[in-house]
Scaffold this motif. Structure first.
Motif, PDB file in Angstrom:
ATOM      1  N   THR A  68       0.883  -1.104   0.320  1.00 23.25           N
ATOM      2  CA  THR A  68       0.002  -0.150  -0.038  1.00 23.25           C
ATOM      3  C   THR A  68       0.728   1.215  -0.044  1.00 23.25           C
ATOM      4  O   THR A  68       0.650   2.201  -0.855  1.00 23.25           O
ATOM      5  CB  THR A  68      -0.975   0.019   1.248  1.00 23.25           C
ATOM      6  OG1 THR A  68      -1.449  -1.137   1.371  1.00 23.25           O
ATOM      7  CG2 THR A  68      -1.948   1.018   1.181  1.00 23.25           C
ATOM      8  N   ASP A 167      -4.471  -3.230  -7.631  1.00 21.13           N
ATOM      9  CA  ASP A 167      -3.990  -3.909  -6.035  1.00 21.13           C
ATOM     10  C   ASP A 167      -4.289  -5.044  -5.998  1.00 21.13           C
ATOM     11  O   ASP A 167      -5.585  -5.390  -6.193  1.00 21.13           O
ATOM     12  CB  ASP A 167      -4.337  -2.983  -5.059  1.00 21.13           C
ATOM     13  CG  ASP A 167      -3.526  -3.121  -3.899  1.00 21.13           C
ATOM     14  OD1 ASP A 167      -2.463  -4.011  -3.954  1.00 21.13           O
ATOM     15  OD2 ASP A 167      -3.838  -2.909  -2.784  1.00 21.13           O
ATOM     16  N   GLU A 168      -3.643  -6.159  -5.678  1.00 24.27           N
ATOM     17  CA  GLU A 168      -3.828  -7.384  -5.598  1.00 24.27           C
ATOM     18  C   GLU A 168      -4.695  -7.858  -7.070  1.00 24.27           C
ATOM     19  O   GLU A 168      -5.674  -8.481  -6.986  1.00 24.27           O
ATOM     20  CB  GLU A 168      -4.918  -7.763  -4.315  1.00 24.27           C
ATOM     21  CG  GLU A 168      -4.449  -7.157  -3.299  1.00 24.27           C
ATOM     22  CD  GLU A 168      -4.026  -8.233  -2.046  1.00 24.27           C
ATOM     23  OE1 GLU A 168      -4.114  -9.212  -2.669  1.00 24.27           O
ATOM     24  OE2 GLU A 168      -3.658  -7.830  -1.093  1.00 24.27           O
TER      25      GLU A 168
HETATM   26 MG    MG Z   1      -2.404  -4.715   0.073  1.00 24.90          MG
END
Ligand code: MG
Ligand code: ADP
Length: 626
Positions: A68, A167-168
């Protein structure tokens, strides 16, 4: 893997790179310090400079490695605070993650004036999100379905977008969001930088990267060969909110002279030190905020035995030169295998015996497996001692001390022939009613109460309940490798162990006849099939290993819902991992979704309060069809 062989990022030696070296502004560095981060994690050290330089970046790293901040910090650095237009968009697989990312970015941005960060996800009222978007937001974090929804309504505009982050990414594809993601990518301006983080790099992701990214920099957190010192290693399953109490239990049952307790942040170090001091341990803190003088004082007390415990961050403990540490406790898990090895190498030096104890919260379960795999170390799982065991131990110790004192006094009496002062005192207490035994018992009672050696019935009851919860949790997670877990932030819900589950790329998901979708089932044997999932797909009947319940949702293809919407909403609302969702059958005006029977009720409960694509839905047990 792909046509372009990923360049492995430069090797990062621990301690070689500081946040100050990464080209971030004072304000952001302050945010980082406030959060207690002492030095960048490997993925942060490698990714931040590239993103800042305007490059497209692909990062591969496991959960919990600090991704993050790896994208959050450089994006915040680049945002033009005078403009209120959306400049950064992060797509996350679940509502839970979107909220977490937005929270962390907001914390990092505490000292940036005029920044506004907004999470958007299904299940929350569209109107509220629209109102905030209209006021002007620079940083949006959202789930693909809801983001697309806003884009189509024109309530979210990407004309000024600088950075788009997936993200992911593997998780998103896993959940059937591929089409949504592609639509969002298509709507982003040609020249915006694209960043993709993923724990695994299956073909579907590489294909996305190839078609949407320009000469990306590939970053993989590299793994060096590690040699593990000869140290006895054990780990305990702990709950996040019980960690500090669990630590006391462990300390009370471990025989040690000098121990180091590792925390991941400076704040964590300070809090834990306070807790330990309050509970009567000789502990002190060692972290980067101390002056050289303070540091020296702490170290000299530790060396000379004035302190039993040093509570430290990795950075602070680096280069400590102490030979006789016999216990290392990983109170917070290290970021990677190298720091694990580095930490436990603080003990067992110079041929001495050493022990390393690691606390593992549910979401970190995969990490300990990863560590044992890479170090080939036998890290034994142990049961946390309970209060009763600790009190038995302490009682035994107290009685031992009493006996030793009696022995000493007997010896002294032999020499002097006189009665010592204590015996004289005792005689003054005896009378017709109370003899020596009564008095001795009273003294023991006082000691045991004063030292709080015996737990109260309430404490024992609380512990029993806690253990029951933990057992139930473990039982569920054994069934699902995930599960409801805790509901505190970060615990349980995010526990996604990619290395131990089958991977199913949403795009290639089997689709038969009239909109029938299914997800590959979780199963012990599926770990081997990761990445090659297409081959096996289809042959396996979904959900056959367990008892499934078919649910009826009152929305269907007329409402333009996709399987991803269902998986997203169910996982987001219930905290269950996406793979528990079985077959999804979308009809015109309704949809059938198979879920494990034991979760059916919970899923109905949460979904009846939730929304899908901004619509309220009604869910019920599906009636068998004729
Ligand atoms: Mg994460
Ligand atoms: P990921 O996205 O890789 O799963 P996160 O970004 O959620 O990981 O970070 C995991 C945890 O580590 C978070 O609680 C975060 O605040 C913390 N963290 C991130 N970077 C650092 C750092 N440099 N030092 C200490 N803690 C950090």
């Amino acid at each position: 893997m792909s046509e372009k062989t990923p360049e492995i990022g430069a090797e990062i030696t621990p301690g070689a790179i500081h946040f100050e070296d990464l080209g971030l502004s004072k304000e952001l560095l302050k945010g980082v310090t406030d959060l207690g981060f002492e030095e960048p994690s490997p993925i942060q050290a490698q990714a931040i400079p590239f993103i800042l330089a305007g490059r497209d970046v692909v990062g591969q790293a496991q959960t919990g490695t600090g991704k993050t901040a790896a994208f959050g910090l450089p994006i915040l650095e680049l945002i033009n605070l005078r403009s209120k237009k959306v400049q950064a968009l992060v797509l996350c697989p679940t509502r839970e993650l979107a909220v977490q990312v937005a929270e962390e970015v907001t914390s990092l941005a505490t000292h940036l004036r005029g920044i506004s960060v907004l999470p958007v996800y299904g299940g929350q009222s569209l109107e509220r999100q629209i109102r905030v978007l209209e006021r002007g937001v620079q940083f949006v974090v959202g789930t693909p379905g809801r983001v697309l929804d806003h884009l189509e309504r024109g309530t979210l505009k990407l004309d000024n977008l600088q950075t788009l982050v997936l993200d992911e990414a593997d998780e998103m594809l896993d959940m059937g969001f591929r089409d949504d993601i592609q639509s969002v990518l298509d709507k982003a301006p040609e020249d915006c930088r694209r960043v993709c983080f993923s724990a695994t790099m299956p073909k579907a992701i590489l294909a996305l990267i190839k078609s949407y990214m320009k000469d990306p920099e590939f970053i993989t957190v590299t793994r060096k060969e590690v040699t593990v010192p000869n140290v006895e290693q054990i780990y305990y399953d702990v709950r996040q909110h019980r960690k500090s109490d669990s630590l006391c239990l462990v300390l009370d049952t471990q025989d040690f002279n000098k121990g180091i307790v590792f925390c991941s942040t400076k704040l964590g170090v300070d809090e834990l030190t306070t807790h330990l001091l309050a509970h009567g341990y000789q502990a002190d803190a060692l972290h980067g905020n101390l002056s050289q003088g303070q540091r020296d004082r702490v170290m000299s007390r530790f060396r000379t035995g004035g302190l039993d415990l040093l509570v430290a961050t990795d950075v602070a403990a680096r280069g400590l030169d102490i030979d006789d540490v016999d216990l290392v406790i990983n109170y917070d898990m290290p970021f990677d295998v190298e720091s694990y090895v580095h930490r436990i190498g603080r003990t067992g030096r110079a041929g001495r015996a050493g022990r390393a104890v690691t606390f593992v919260t549910p979401r970190e379960a995969y990490k300990i497996r990863e560590i044992s795999r890479y170090t080939k170390a036998d890290i034994k799982r142990a049961q946390l001692p309970n209060k009763r065991e600790v009190s038995d131990l302490k009682t035994g110790k107290l009685l031992g001390e009493v006996m030793a004192t009696m022995e000493d006094m007997r010896e002294a009496r032999k020499d002097s022939k006189k009665l010592d002062r204590y015996t004289l005192l005792l005689q003054s207490l005896t009378d017709d009613e109370s003899g020596e035994v009564d008095i001795a018992a009273a003294l023991l009672k006082m000691l045991i109460e004063r030292e709080k050696i015996w737990p109260s019935p309430e404490e024992l009851e609380a512990e029993r309940r806690e253990q029951e919860e933990m057992r139930a949790w473990q039982e569920r997670s054994r069934q699902d490798r995930g599960g409801f877990g805790g509901n505190s932030r970060g615990e349980g819900r995010n526990w996604r162990d990619r290395s131990e589950r089958g991977y199913s790329a949403g795009s290639e998901r089997g689709r038969d006849g009239q909109g029938r979708y299914g997800q590959e089932r979780d199963g012990a044997e599926s770990g081997q099939r990761r990445g090659g999932a297409e081959g096996q797909r289809g042959g396996q009947k979904r959900g056959q290993q367990r008892d499934m319940q078919r649910l009826f949702f009152n929305v269907g293809s007329k409402a333009r819902v996709t399987p991803g919407d269902f998986v997203g909403a169910i996982t987001g609302e219930s905290g269950l991992p996406g793979r528990v969702v079985g077959e999804i059958e979308i009809h015109d005006r309704f949809t059938f979704v198979d879920v494990p029977r034991e979760y059916a009720e919970e899923i109905m409960r949460v979904m009846n309060k939730a929304q899908i694509r901004g619509m309220r839905v009604a869910v019920d047990v599906a009636k068998p069809m004729e």
